[in-house]
Scaffold this motif. Structure first.
Motif, PDB file in Angstrom:
ATOM      1  N   THR A  64       0.845  -1.189   0.000  1.00 65.71           N
ATOM      2  CA  THR A  64       0.000   0.000   0.000  1.00 65.71           C
ATOM      3  C   THR A  64       0.881   1.239   0.000  1.00 65.71           C
ATOM      4  OG1 THR A  64      -0.186  -0.046   2.407  1.00 65.71           O
ATOM      5  CG2 THR A  64      -1.949  -1.120   1.162  1.00 65.71           C
ATOM      6  N   THR A  65       0.386   2.270  -0.653  1.00 64.79           N
ATOM      7  CA  THR A  65       1.128   3.516  -0.753  1.00 64.79           C
ATOM      8  C   THR A  65       0.171   4.665  -1.028  1.00 64.79           C
ATOM      9  OG1 THR A  65       3.004   4.605  -1.835  1.00 64.79           O
ATOM     10  CG2 THR A  65       1.553   3.284  -3.245  1.00 64.79           C
ATOM     11  N   MET A  66       0.660   5.875  -0.824  1.00 61.30           N
ATOM     12  CA  MET A  66      -0.096   7.059  -1.223  1.00 61.30           C
ATOM     13  C   MET A  66       0.173   7.309  -2.700  1.00 61.30           C
ATOM     14  SD  MET A  66       0.369   9.774   1.893  1.00 61.30           S
ATOM     15  CE  MET A  66       2.142   9.619   2.020  1.00 61.30           C
ATOM     16  N   GLY A  67      -0.765   7.938  -3.361  1.00 61.03           N
ATOM     17  CA  GLY A  67      -0.581   8.256  -4.773  1.00 61.03           C
ATOM     18  C   GLY A  67      -1.058   9.652  -5.083  1.00 61.03           C
ATOM     19  N   GLY A  68      -1.204   9.906  -6.337  1.00 58.41           N
ATOM     20  CA  GLY A  68      -1.690  11.200  -6.779  1.00 58.41           C
ATOM     21  C   GLY A  68      -3.166  11.127  -7.123  1.00 58.41           C
ATOM     22  N   SER A  69      -3.621  12.155  -7.771  1.00 60.82           N
ATOM     23  CA  SER A  69      -5.019  12.212  -8.171  1.00 60.82           C
ATOM     24  C   SER A  69      -5.282  11.165  -9.242  1.00 60.82           C
ATOM     25  CB  SER A  69      -5.343  13.597  -8.701  1.00 60.82           C
ATOM     26  OG  SER A  69      -6.701  13.674  -9.049  1.00 60.82           O
ATOM     27  N   SER A  70      -6.437  10.548  -9.173  1.00 64.39           N
ATOM     28  CA  SER A  70      -6.843   9.572 -10.180  1.00 64.39           C
ATOM     29  C   SER A  70      -8.356   9.472 -10.177  1.00 64.39           C
ATOM     30  CB  SER A  70      -6.221   8.199  -9.897  1.00 64.39           C
ATOM     31  OG  SER A  70      -6.932   7.518  -8.890  1.00 64.39           O
ATOM     32  N   ASP A  71      -8.873   8.717 -11.127  1.00 64.62           N
ATOM     33  CA  ASP A  71     -10.320   8.517 -11.183  1.00 64.62           C
ATOM     34  C   ASP A  71     -10.838   7.749  -9.972  1.00 64.62           C
ATOM     35  OD1 ASP A  71     -10.454   9.877 -13.565  1.00 64.62           O
ATOM     36  OD2 ASP A  71     -10.406   8.078 -14.808  1.00 64.62           O
ATOM     37  N   THR A  72      -9.935   7.186  -9.193  1.00 59.80           N
ATOM     38  CA  THR A  72     -10.333   6.497  -7.965  1.00 59.80           C
ATOM     39  C   THR A  72     -11.108   7.455  -7.054  1.00 59.80           C
ATOM     40  OG1 THR A  72      -8.297   5.221  -8.191  1.00 59.80           O
ATOM     41  CG2 THR A  72      -9.473   5.011  -6.110  1.00 59.80           C
ATOM     42  N   ARG A  73     -10.820   8.730  -7.172  1.00 59.76           N
ATOM     43  CA  ARG A  73     -11.513   9.741  -6.364  1.00 59.76           C
ATOM     44  C   ARG A  73     -13.019   9.736  -6.616  1.00 59.76           C
ATOM     45  NH1 ARG A  73      -7.833  15.122  -6.220  1.00 59.76           N
ATOM     46  NH2 ARG A  73      -9.692  15.837  -5.151  1.00 59.76           N
ATOM     47  N   ILE A  74     -13.425   9.348  -7.823  1.00 62.99           N
ATOM     48  CA  ILE A  74     -14.857   9.333  -8.144  1.00 62.99           C
ATOM     49  C   ILE A  74     -15.578   8.345  -7.235  1.00 62.99           C
ATOM     50  CG2 ILE A  74     -16.571   8.741  -9.901  1.00 62.99           C
ATOM     51  CD1 ILE A  74     -14.477   9.749 -11.981  1.00 62.99           C
ATOM     52  N   TRP A  75     -15.050   7.137  -7.127  1.00 62.63           N
ATOM     53  CA  TRP A  75     -15.700   6.103  -6.316  1.00 62.63           C
ATOM     54  C   TRP A  75     -15.625   6.478  -4.830  1.00 62.63           C
ATOM     55  CZ3 TRP A  75     -17.882   4.901 -10.317  1.00 62.63           C
ATOM     56  CH2 TRP A  75     -17.215   4.641 -11.505  1.00 62.63           C
ATOM     57  N   THR A  76     -14.479   7.008  -4.420  1.00 62.03           N
ATOM     58  CA  THR A  76     -14.328   7.455  -3.034  1.00 62.03           C
ATOM     59  C   THR A  76     -15.328   8.550  -2.712  1.00 62.03           C
ATOM     60  OG1 THR A  76     -11.975   6.897  -3.061  1.00 62.03           O
ATOM     61  CG2 THR A  76     -12.696   8.489  -1.419  1.00 62.03           C
ATOM     62  N   GLY A  77     -15.576   9.426  -3.679  1.00 64.24           N
ATOM     63  CA  GLY A  77     -16.540  10.514  -3.486  1.00 64.24           C
ATOM     64  C   GLY A  77     -17.954  10.022  -3.266  1.00 64.24           C
ATOM     65  N   HIS A  78     -18.191   8.772  -3.592  1.00 67.11           N
ATOM     66  CA  HIS A  78     -19.505   8.161  -3.365  1.00 67.11           C
ATOM     67  C   HIS A  78     -19.485   7.229  -2.152  1.00 67.11           C
ATOM     68  CE1 HIS A  78     -21.741   9.550  -6.912  1.00 67.11           C
ATOM     69  NE2 HIS A  78     -20.567   9.587  -7.482  1.00 67.11           N
ATOM     70  N   GLY A  79     -18.430   7.308  -1.337  1.00 70.60           N
ATOM     71  CA  GLY A  79     -18.353   6.510  -0.124  1.00 70.60           C
ATOM     72  C   GLY A  79     -17.996   5.054  -0.358  1.00 70.60           C
ATOM     73  N   ILE A  80     -17.367   4.743  -1.493  1.00 67.56           N
ATOM     74  CA  ILE A  80     -17.028   3.362  -1.833  1.00 67.56           C
ATOM     75  C   ILE A  80     -15.559   3.097  -1.505  1.00 67.56           C
ATOM     76  CG2 ILE A  80     -16.798   1.736  -3.762  1.00 67.56           C
ATOM     77  CD1 ILE A  80     -19.128   3.304  -5.108  1.00 67.56           C
ATOM     78  N   GLN A  81     -15.294   2.022  -0.760  1.00 60.32           N
ATOM     79  CA  GLN A  81     -13.929   1.613  -0.475  1.00 60.32           C
ATOM     80  C   GLN A  81     -13.234   1.345  -1.814  1.00 60.32           C
ATOM     81  OE1 GLN A  81     -12.530   1.404   2.676  1.00 60.32           O
ATOM     82  NE2 GLN A  81     -14.478   2.193   3.443  1.00 60.32           N
ATOM     83  N   SER A  82     -12.096   2.002  -2.064  1.00 60.12           N
ATOM     84  CA  SER A  82     -11.457   1.917  -3.370  1.00 60.12           C
ATOM     85  C   SER A  82      -9.942   1.809  -3.252  1.00 60.12           C
ATOM     86  CB  SER A  82     -11.780   3.171  -4.199  1.00 60.12           C
ATOM     87  OG  SER A  82     -13.169   3.389  -4.262  1.00 60.12           O
ATOM     88  N   ALA A  83      -9.338   1.072  -4.173  1.00 59.20           N
ATOM     89  CA  ALA A  83      -7.886   0.973  -4.274  1.00 59.20           C
ATOM     90  C   ALA A  83      -7.509   1.034  -5.741  1.00 59.20           C
ATOM     91  CB  ALA A  83      -7.390  -0.316  -3.646  1.00 59.20           C
ATOM     92  N   ASN A  84      -6.360   1.642  -6.018  1.00 57.19           N
ATOM     93  CA  ASN A  84      -5.863   1.786  -7.382  1.00 57.19           C
ATOM     94  C   ASN A  84      -4.588   0.956  -7.511  1.00 57.19           C
ATOM     95  OD1 ASN A  84      -5.196   2.626  -9.954  1.00 57.19           O
ATOM     96  ND2 ASN A  84      -4.895   4.767  -9.413  1.00 57.19           N
ATOM     97  N   LEU A  85      -4.593  -0.044  -8.392  1.00 52.87           N
ATOM     98  CA  LEU A  85      -3.459  -0.945  -8.551  1.00 52.87           C
ATOM     99  C   LEU A  85      -2.577  -0.545  -9.726  1.00 52.87           C
ATOM    100  CD1 LEU A  85      -5.288  -4.383  -8.150  1.00 52.87           C
ATOM    101  CD2 LEU A  85      -4.307  -2.925  -6.363  1.00 52.87           C
ATOM    102  N   SER A  86      -1.274  -0.779  -9.576  1.00 52.48           N
ATOM    103  CA  SER A  86      -0.347  -0.581 -10.690  1.00 52.48           C
ATOM    104  C   SER A  86      -0.726  -1.491 -11.843  1.00 52.48           C
ATOM    105  CB  SER A  86       1.088  -0.902 -10.263  1.00 52.48           C
ATOM    106  OG  SER A  86       1.580   0.045  -9.356  1.00 52.48           O
TER     107      SER A  86
END
Length: 142
Positions: A64-86
């Protein structure tokens, strides 16, 4: 805080969605669980599940790591547990963008292993939701 780009996905489209897996991170082995230190994409337990599965499957280098902005923010903005994989790509959005096929294959193997453990992941999400209320971003009444 409500982000205007979150409004592009209607809540009805996401009914029953508890978790999201985004495959849109450059490099290899990253399980991105936040946008910098200011916007978590998921509870720590959600991200650690991916680490655990990778370890159990003998897939090295996943963390696990911190990252930058991504479309993952869309799902998070709806309260959905989200992870972005390489995904195994490099130099994204340039003429030199490349895909390391072996790394992409490792991501596919991790996804397959995670999905095989769907019931375990569902239980982790339920436990997280019991610990913290789901806060869904809503537009302010005008």
């Amino acid at each position: 805080m409500w982000f205007s780009w979150c409004s592009k996905v209607d809540d009805y489209f996401l009914w029953g969605t508890d978790g999201a897996i985004v495959v849109d991170r450059h490099g290899t082995g990253d399980i991105v669980t936040s946008c910098g230190s200011f916007l978590p994409f998921c509870h720590k337990g959600y991200g650690h599940f991916f680490e655990k599965v990778a370890e159990e499957e003998g897939l090295t280098g996943w963390a696990t790591t911190m990252g930058g902005s991504s479309d993952t923010r869309i799902w998070t903005g709806h309260g959905i547990q989200s992870a972005n994989l390489s995904a195994g790509y490099w130099n994204e959005h340039t003429d030199e963008e490349t895909l390391e096929v072996a790394a992409c294959y490792q991501t596919a193997k991790l996804l397959k292993a995670v999905l095989k453990r769907g019931n375990e992941l569902r239980n982790i999400i339920r436990k997280i939701n019991r610990q913290q209320p789901v806060v869904r971003n809503r537009r302010k009444a005008q």
